[in-house]
Write a protein that holds these residues in place. Sequence first.
Motif, PDB file in Angstrom:
ATOM      1  N   UNK A 130       2.600 -31.146 -48.791  1.00 31.76           N
ATOM      2  CA  UNK A 130       3.047 -30.885 -50.157  1.00 31.76           C
ATOM      3  C   UNK A 130       2.285 -29.708 -50.769  1.00 31.76           C
ATOM      4  N   UNK A 131       0.991 -29.629 -50.483  1.00 30.65           N
ATOM      5  CA  UNK A 131       0.202 -28.496 -50.967  1.00 30.65           C
ATOM      6  C   UNK A 131       0.730 -27.192 -50.358  1.00 30.65           C
ATOM      7  N   UNK A 132       1.104 -27.258 -49.085  1.00 32.04           N
ATOM      8  CA  UNK A 132       1.640 -26.074 -48.400  1.00 32.04           C
ATOM      9  C   UNK A 132       3.104 -25.831 -48.751  1.00 32.04           C
ATOM     10  N   UNK A 133       3.739 -26.778 -49.417  1.00 34.75           N
ATOM     11  CA  UNK A 133       5.154 -26.722 -49.770  1.00 34.75           C
ATOM     12  C   UNK A 133       6.069 -26.768 -48.550  1.00 34.75           C
ATOM     13  N   UNK A 134       5.644 -27.532 -47.516  1.00 35.08           N
ATOM     14  CA  UNK A 134       6.531 -27.683 -46.366  1.00 35.08           C
ATOM     15  C   UNK A 134       5.807 -28.228 -45.161  1.00 35.08           C
ATOM     16  N   UNK A 135       6.582 -28.776 -44.208  1.00 34.27           N
ATOM     17  CA  UNK A 135       6.032 -29.381 -42.992  1.00 34.27           C
ATOM     18  C   UNK A 135       6.540 -28.577 -41.789  1.00 34.27           C
ATOM     19  N   UNK A 136       6.337 -29.051 -40.558  1.00 38.65           N
ATOM     20  CA  UNK A 136       6.857 -28.308 -39.416  1.00 38.65           C
ATOM     21  C   UNK A 136       8.372 -28.079 -39.435  1.00 38.65           C
ATOM     22  N   UNK A 137       9.132 -28.893 -40.158  1.00 39.56           N
ATOM     23  CA  UNK A 137      10.561 -28.586 -40.303  1.00 39.56           C
ATOM     24  C   UNK A 137      10.767 -27.463 -41.316  1.00 39.56           C
ATOM     25  N   UNK A 138      10.283 -27.664 -42.525  1.00 41.60           N
ATOM     26  CA  UNK A 138      10.553 -26.717 -43.607  1.00 41.60           C
ATOM     27  C   UNK A 138       9.909 -25.355 -43.396  1.00 41.60           C
ATOM     28  N   UNK A 139       8.648 -25.361 -42.974  1.00 46.13           N
ATOM     29  CA  UNK A 139       7.948 -24.093 -42.715  1.00 46.13           C
ATOM     30  C   UNK A 139       8.092 -23.675 -41.252  1.00 46.13           C
ATOM     31  N   UNK A 140       7.785 -24.627 -40.354  1.00 47.60           N
ATOM     32  CA  UNK A 140       7.683 -24.299 -38.925  1.00 47.60           C
ATOM     33  C   UNK A 140       9.003 -23.850 -38.329  1.00 47.60           C
ATOM     34  N   UNK A 141      10.094 -24.540 -38.672  1.00 46.66           N
ATOM     35  CA  UNK A 141      11.407 -24.147 -38.151  1.00 46.66           C
ATOM     36  C   UNK A 141      12.132 -23.257 -39.161  1.00 46.66           C
ATOM     37  N   UNK A 142      12.441 -23.834 -40.323  1.00 47.31           N
ATOM     38  CA  UNK A 142      13.290 -23.108 -41.288  1.00 47.31           C
ATOM     39  C   UNK A 142      12.615 -21.842 -41.813  1.00 47.31           C
ATOM     40  N   UNK A 143      11.310 -21.922 -42.073  1.00 45.44           N
ATOM     41  CA  UNK A 143      10.597 -20.765 -42.608  1.00 45.44           C
ATOM     42  C   UNK A 143      10.530 -19.639 -41.599  1.00 45.44           C
ATOM     43  N   UNK A 144      10.065 -19.950 -40.385  1.00 45.09           N
ATOM     44  CA  UNK A 144       9.899 -18.870 -39.406  1.00 45.09           C
ATOM     45  C   UNK A 144      11.242 -18.274 -38.999  1.00 45.09           C
ATOM     46  N   UNK A 145      12.269 -19.099 -38.883  1.00 44.95           N
ATOM     47  CA  UNK A 145      13.546 -18.526 -38.427  1.00 44.95           C
ATOM     48  C   UNK A 145      14.179 -17.630 -39.487  1.00 44.95           C
ATOM     49  N   UNK A 146      13.709 -17.767 -40.738  1.00 46.51           N
ATOM     50  CA  UNK A 146      14.132 -16.815 -41.784  1.00 46.51           C
ATOM     51  C   UNK A 146      13.142 -15.666 -41.912  1.00 46.51           C
ATOM     52  N   UNK A 147      12.159 -15.638 -41.010  1.00 46.87           N
ATOM     53  CA  UNK A 147      11.118 -14.603 -40.998  1.00 46.87           C
ATOM     54  C   UNK A 147      10.269 -14.625 -42.272  1.00 46.87           C
ATOM     55  N   UNK A 148      10.155 -15.789 -42.907  1.00 50.44           N
ATOM     56  CA  UNK A 148       9.382 -15.856 -44.141  1.00 50.44           C
ATOM     57  C   UNK A 148       7.891 -15.853 -43.817  1.00 50.44           C
ATOM     58  N   UNK A 149       7.141 -15.114 -44.618  1.00 51.01           N
ATOM     59  CA  UNK A 149       5.702 -14.975 -44.384  1.00 51.01           C
ATOM     60  C   UNK A 149       5.016 -16.341 -44.488  1.00 51.01           C
ATOM     61  N   UNK A 150       5.406 -17.136 -45.498  1.00 52.40           N
ATOM     62  CA  UNK A 150       4.784 -18.452 -45.673  1.00 52.40           C
ATOM     63  C   UNK A 150       4.985 -19.327 -44.431  1.00 52.40           C
ATOM     64  N   UNK A 151       6.130 -19.218 -43.782  1.00 51.74           N
ATOM     65  CA  UNK A 151       6.415 -20.027 -42.599  1.00 51.74           C
ATOM     66  C   UNK A 151       5.441 -19.742 -41.465  1.00 51.74           C
ATOM     67  N   UNK A 152       5.193 -18.450 -41.204  1.00 51.75           N
ATOM     68  CA  UNK A 152       4.282 -18.091 -40.104  1.00 51.75           C
ATOM     69  C   UNK A 152       2.840 -18.505 -40.412  1.00 51.75           C
ATOM     70  N   UNK A 153       2.409 -18.291 -41.672  1.00 53.08           N
ATOM     71  CA  UNK A 153       1.040 -18.686 -42.035  1.00 53.08           C
ATOM     72  C   UNK A 153       0.889 -20.197 -41.917  1.00 53.08           C
ATOM     73  N   UNK A 154       1.864 -20.933 -42.455  1.00 48.69           N
ATOM     74  CA  UNK A 154       1.800 -22.396 -42.413  1.00 48.69           C
ATOM     75  C   UNK A 154       1.752 -22.892 -40.973  1.00 48.69           C
ATOM     76  N   UNK A 155       2.630 -22.346 -40.127  1.00 50.89           N
ATOM     77  CA  UNK A 155       2.689 -22.808 -38.741  1.00 50.89           C
ATOM     78  C   UNK A 155       1.349 -22.597 -38.034  1.00 50.89           C
TER      79      UNK A 155
END
Lengths: 173, 174
Positions: A130-155
């Motif tokens: 919740x602090x990161x605003x996402x888990x391996x689904x929201x950041x790890x999959x959905x974030x990275x596949x949209x090339x979002x910076x937050x997704x890569x950092x979170x992962x």
Amino acid sequence: MSIPPSRSRPWSPYLGGALAGLLVVLSVFVAGKYFGASTTFVRGAGFVESLLAPERVAAMPYFIKEAPKLDWQALFVVGILVGAALASQVSGTFRVQSVPDSFDRRFGGSALRRGAVAFLGGVLAMFGARLADGCPSGHGLSGTLQLSVSGFIALACFFIGGIITARMQYKGR
Amino acid sequence: MDLWFGLITGVLFGVLLQRCEVIRYDRQLGALRLRDMTIVKFMLSTVVVGMIGVHLLLDLGLVKLSVKAAVLGGVIPGGLIFGLGWGLAGYCPGTAAGALGEGRLDALWAILGMLVGAGLYAEAYPALKAGLLTWGDYGKIALPQVLGLNHWPIIAVITLGALLLFRWFEKKGL
């Protein structure tokens, strides 16, 4: 009960992962939804707490932001449970187990000990998600596949943290 | 209709996660102990296919992106805390539900812990919002804007990197 005679072999993770990728694309195209799971636990916690103290929950900013309700994601999470239940039944891999094999080998078969570790891990994981605003689904999959910076950092942070506690528990084994 | 789409998508995803054994504690910890890369193979395959598909549809104007803000004060400590918990639980929010579905009762304890963790976060949220979550807010940024490049060269590099990593995994028997 003894071990079932014929257990299906697992599918290739490359094939399964690629099919999951197609599923994401289809979901975004048809429903406009990217995968995510952790917000549902906020809504779930809000729902449980609202049974005990409805007025308090109604005034809490985070439960106002993520109000307890059934939405796409809640059904998605329930669907994962249903899908895994169906697949494990059909393939003969359903197995009632309180202590996973590798945990058992390392720490013994105490269901209480495993339950305590799983619970503590769950508390930390969800607070962090919740602090990161996402888990391996929201950041790890959905974030990275949209090339979002937050997704890569979170992962990267997910794996760094995970490797640390995995090492602490299984060091040298 | 949204609810039905959610359920159907979840069921199909659950089948894939279960048949590839991605939801198992042993596989999750196997990856974190750097000895079994099953979940990494699955995740990266999903990302590569999803990335190509979503950006194709994006170019055709058929889908929208939904990028989360890069708030470093949230994503870095939050990601690390998530990871510490993940290494203990051996499940993440999505896979815990799946693990329970295939009979792993310890996933229930992880799920209960996750509900408690969400409740604790709701308690801490007002203070965090005024403090940590104001630090390093770069907004909803994605790699193409940051690098000043079209998305396709970036996708090509990530895809190539994933394929090389897969080849290395297979060579090492991970």
